[in-house]
Design a protein around this motif. Sequence first.
Motif, PDB file in Angstrom:
ATOM      1  N   LEU A   1       5.412   0.042  -6.750  1.00 50.54           N
ATOM      2  CA  LEU A   1       5.184  -1.391  -6.955  1.00 50.54           C
ATOM      3  C   LEU A   1       3.799  -1.662  -7.530  1.00 50.54           C
ATOM      4  O   LEU A   1       3.626  -2.522  -8.388  1.00 50.54           O
ATOM      5  CB  LEU A   1       5.368  -2.141  -5.633  1.00 50.54           C
ATOM      6  N   TYR A   2       2.780  -0.954  -7.039  1.00 50.30           N
ATOM      7  CA  TYR A   2       1.425  -1.152  -7.552  1.00 50.30           C
ATOM      8  C   TYR A   2       1.227  -0.513  -8.924  1.00 50.30           C
ATOM      9  O   TYR A   2       0.316  -0.891  -9.650  1.00 50.30           O
ATOM     10  CB  TYR A   2       0.389  -0.611  -6.567  1.00 50.30           C
TER      11      TYR A   2
ATOM     12  N   MET B   1       1.807  -8.349  -5.883  1.00 44.84           N
ATOM     13  CA  MET B   1       1.399  -7.586  -4.704  1.00 44.84           C
ATOM     14  C   MET B   1      -0.022  -7.939  -4.251  1.00 44.84           C
ATOM     15  O   MET B   1      -0.350  -7.799  -3.084  1.00 44.84           O
ATOM     16  CB  MET B   1       1.474  -6.079  -4.984  1.00 44.84           C
TER      17      MET B   1
ATOM     18  N   LEU C   1       7.724   4.545   3.175  1.00 44.71           N
ATOM     19  CA  LEU C   1       7.166   3.339   2.582  1.00 44.71           C
ATOM     20  C   LEU C   1       6.136   3.635   1.490  1.00 44.71           C
ATOM     21  O   LEU C   1       6.059   2.921   0.495  1.00 44.71           O
ATOM     22  CB  LEU C   1       6.515   2.488   3.682  1.00 44.71           C
ATOM     23  N   THR C   2       5.359   4.693   1.641  1.00 41.12           N
ATOM     24  CA  THR C   2       4.261   4.978   0.707  1.00 41.12           C
ATOM     25  C   THR C   2       4.730   5.138  -0.740  1.00 41.12           C
ATOM     26  O   THR C   2       4.164   4.490  -1.636  1.00 41.12           O
ATOM     27  CB  THR C   2       3.479   6.217   1.162  1.00 41.12           C
TER      28      THR C   2
ATOM     29  N   GLN D   1       7.325   3.902  -2.198  1.00 44.24           N
ATOM     30  CA  GLN D   1       7.805   2.611  -2.690  1.00 44.24           C
ATOM     31  C   GLN D   1       6.641   1.697  -3.053  1.00 44.24           C
ATOM     32  O   GLN D   1       6.666   1.022  -4.091  1.00 44.24           O
ATOM     33  CB  GLN D   1       8.685   1.949  -1.638  1.00 44.24           C
ATOM     34  N   LEU D   2       5.597   1.666  -2.213  1.00 39.76           N
ATOM     35  CA  LEU D   2       4.426   0.842  -2.511  1.00 39.76           C
ATOM     36  C   LEU D   2       3.680   1.361  -3.735  1.00 39.76           C
ATOM     37  O   LEU D   2       3.179   0.574  -4.543  1.00 39.76           O
ATOM     38  CB  LEU D   2       3.495   0.788  -1.301  1.00 39.76           C
ATOM     39  N   GLN D   3       3.600   2.662  -3.886  1.00 38.20           N
ATOM     40  CA  GLN D   3       2.940   3.236  -5.054  1.00 38.20           C
ATOM     41  C   GLN D   3       3.640   2.809  -6.338  1.00 38.20           C
ATOM     42  O   GLN D   3       2.987   2.491  -7.343  1.00 38.20           O
ATOM     43  CB  GLN D   3       2.906   4.760  -4.960  1.00 38.20           C
TER      44      GLN D   3
END
Length: 82
Positions: A51-52, A61, A44-45, A47-49
């Motif tokens: 997106l941000y 977000m 997950l990490t 993917q979130l990086q």
Amino acid sequence: MLYWKDDINMDYCKLYGKARYNPTRERNLNSKTTPYAILRYLPLTPQLQKLYASKATTEHMTWHDNHQMEEGSMCHPSDAEA
């Protein structure tokens, strides 16, 4: 059931007794067995990086933290009391 650590060599579920692998038509020693299901893990990490990092998605977000609440109306579940 995850066949991991102590259970890695098991052929049947210890809870329900179901087979781990699909039965094959030919019982060959060289043939590979196919499992009923495969667990895919997507970290997950990263993917979130991503997106941000994008200016287009960063606004979406951080919406829950930045949006203005109107007194007496609930436009999103985050506006409700916990």
